[in-house]
Design a protein around this motif. Structure first.
Motif, PDB file in Angstrom:
ATOM      1  N   TYR A   1       2.302   4.741  -2.629  1.00  0.00           N
ATOM      2  CA  TYR A   1       1.648   5.765  -3.450  1.00  0.00           C
ATOM      3  C   TYR A   1       1.268   5.233  -4.827  1.00  0.00           C
ATOM      4  O   TYR A   1       0.285   5.671  -5.413  1.00  0.00           O
TER       5      TYR A   1
ATOM      6  N   ARG B   1      -1.994   3.621  -4.216  1.00  0.00           N
ATOM      7  CA  ARG B   1      -3.026   4.624  -3.925  1.00  0.00           C
ATOM      8  C   ARG B   1      -3.512   5.313  -5.188  1.00  0.00           C
ATOM      9  O   ARG B   1      -4.707   5.540  -5.369  1.00  0.00           O
TER      10      ARG B   1
ATOM     11  N   THR C   1      -9.568   4.778   2.361  1.00  0.00           N
ATOM     12  CA  THR C   1      -8.358   5.035   3.145  1.00  0.00           C
ATOM     13  C   THR C   1      -8.526   4.563   4.585  1.00  0.00           C
ATOM     14  O   THR C   1      -7.611   3.962   5.166  1.00  0.00           O
TER      15      THR C   1
ATOM     16  N   HIS D   1      -7.226   5.148  -6.711  1.00  0.00           N
ATOM     17  CA  HIS D   1      -7.890   6.422  -7.008  1.00  0.00           C
ATOM     18  C   HIS D   1      -8.432   6.414  -8.438  1.00  0.00           C
ATOM     19  O   HIS D   1      -9.584   6.802  -8.681  1.00  0.00           O
TER      20      HIS D   1
ATOM     21  N   ILE E   1      -5.826  11.192  -2.434  1.00  0.00           N
ATOM     22  CA  ILE E   1      -4.858  10.098  -2.568  1.00  0.00           C
ATOM     23  C   ILE E   1      -3.939  10.059  -1.348  1.00  0.00           C
ATOM     24  O   ILE E   1      -3.455   9.000  -0.962  1.00  0.00           O
ATOM     25  N   THR E   2      -3.707  11.196  -0.740  1.00  0.00           N
ATOM     26  CA  THR E   2      -2.797  11.301   0.405  1.00  0.00           C
ATOM     27  C   THR E   2      -3.512  10.933   1.707  1.00  0.00           C
ATOM     28  O   THR E   2      -4.714  10.650   1.722  1.00  0.00           O
ATOM     29  N   ASP E   3      -2.767  11.009   2.807  1.00  0.00           N
ATOM     30  CA  ASP E   3      -3.333  10.746   4.133  1.00  0.00           C
ATOM     31  C   ASP E   3      -3.887  12.006   4.801  1.00  0.00           C
ATOM     32  O   ASP E   3      -4.318  11.950   5.957  1.00  0.00           O
TER      33      ASP E   3
ATOM     34  N   GLU F   1     -13.555   7.703  -1.273  1.00  0.00           N
ATOM     35  CA  GLU F   1     -12.096   7.612  -1.158  1.00  0.00           C
ATOM     36  C   GLU F   1     -11.647   7.653   0.299  1.00  0.00           C
ATOM     37  O   GLU F   1     -10.682   6.981   0.684  1.00  0.00           O
TER      38      GLU F   1
ATOM     39  N   TYR G   1       0.852  -1.200   0.000  1.00  0.00           N
ATOM     40  CA  TYR G   1       0.000   0.000   0.000  1.00  0.00           C
ATOM     41  C   TYR G   1       0.886   1.248   0.000  1.00  0.00           C
ATOM     42  O   TYR G   1       1.017   1.957   0.979  1.00  0.00           O
TER      43      TYR G   1
END
Length: 358
Positions: free
Chosen positions: A51, A54, A83, A58, A198-200, A79, A49
């Motif tokens: 980027y 991710r 996550t 996405h 897409i990020t945290d 999304e 898992y």
């Protein structure tokens, strides 16, 4: 559900620190190893898992959402569900394509644009026929699994609302702040928020921080972007009209190239402005403040003035500047990694894992 973010489950139950999020992901890795040792799952070293994964997930979600004409807010909610779920469950024990379908199915219910279960299964099967079962009960079972792992906390607050509120606030207080967003800047900021899922960041900071970070990137990099493009246009005159039109918008390559640079120009302009103000105050303490500001702003170009106005607003607000810096850094880092994104090997690895399951 709370009417505001500060009293919501999103903040009180699902907001991590970077350390706690890292700890949660370490627990998943430990769980994976235990399951592999016990023979419950097979080891697939290429399934990670990161980027790359991710961005791939996405894109899968966007692909299905477009087939169903789902609203952007429902896609964003899906999304975040994705996550959250993957902070507690390993990719190696689930069908990611069914997970994507289930997240979208649940988010459409929550965001009041429901899709019939048969329709969403049908569309998902049209895209991924080898991974999505005909049986709708499989999706219904996964729905309960998803909701259980999220502890029944399904309502979310998104940065889009904060972005619109900020735009309206700037317009109402333009005489005082001297800053407002154009329609183009609003659209670019909106697009940055889309990609931020897409990020945290949505597990780490409040929604308004992401909105402010998107505005900051848009207005600061737009200045550097215009200079970069002017130089490129001087050397490349054979560009079609369609390409010129598309060139007006921020894209991944623009952000990736500019993310390697610091905002030195903007910082230098601001520092120069402060030094000039101090020097002018020493020379003539009786000088009217407005005259001084006008004197200094005449030296700067329009984009720099706009950046300074926005920075003055941030300085006078109660917004956490450290969190904004973190958010900007994470979004810019995303585009650097996105530029290196490759899908082929990842797709093959998932295919090998899912098709070998009994």
């Amino acid at each position: 559900m709370s009417a505001d973010y500060w009293n919501s489950s999103q903040r009180n139950q699902w907001q991590f620190t970077r350390a706690s999020l890292l700890d949660a992901r370490r627990k998943i890795i430990f769980l994976e190893r235990k399951m592999i040792q016990n023979g419950l799952i097979k080891d697939y070293p290429n399934i990670v898992y990161d980027y790359n994964m991710r961005i791939y997930l996405h894109n899968l979600l966007l692909k299905l959402g477009r087939r169903l004409n789902v609203r952007q807010i429902a896609l964003a909610t899906a999304e975040i569900y994705l996550t959250r779920f993957l902070t507690r469950v390993s990719l190696k024990e689930i069908n990611v394509y069914l997970l994507i379908t289930t997240c979208l199915y649940v988010s459409c219910k929550i965001e009041e644009c429901p899709q019939h279960i048969r329709l969403i299964i049908s569309e998902a099967r049209n895209i991924w026929p080898e991974y999505i079962p005909h049986d709708t009960t499989k999706l219904a079972e996964f729905e309960f699994y998803l909701i259980e792992e999220m502890d029944l906390y399904l309502f979310l607050h998104h940065p889009y609302k904060s972005l619109i509120q900020l735009k309206e606030y700037f317009e109402l207080n333009y005489d005082k702040i001297g800053f407002k967003l154009t329609d183009e800047e609003l659209q670019n900021s909106w697009s940055l928020i889309n990609d931020s899922y897409i990020t945290d960041l949505h597990l780490l900071v409040p929604p308004h921080i992401i909105a402010v970070a998107a505005i900051y990137i848009t207005i600061v990099l737009k200045k550097n972007l215009s200079h970069t493009r002017n130089k490129n246009n001087d050397s490349n005159n054979n560009i079609s009209s369609n390409e010129k039109q598309n060139d007006k918008d921020l894209n991944i390559d623009d952000l990736m190239n500019l993310s390697q640079k610091t905002n030195t120009e903007s910082s230098n302009d601001t520092n120069e402005l402060k030094q000039q103000q101090q020097q002018h105050n020493q020379e003539d303490p009786k000088t009217n403040t407005n005259e001084l500001v006008n004197f200094d702003l005449d030296i700067l170009d329009e984009d720099t003035i706009k950046i300074n106005k926005f920075m003055n607003f941030l300085e006078g607000s109660h917004i956490n500047l450290d969190e904004i810096v973190e958010a900007v850094r994470d979004i810019m880092n995303l585009y650097v990694l996105w530029n290196r994104y490759t899908e082929q090997n990842l797709k093959k690895s998932l295919q090998g894992m899912l098709l070998r399951r009994v």
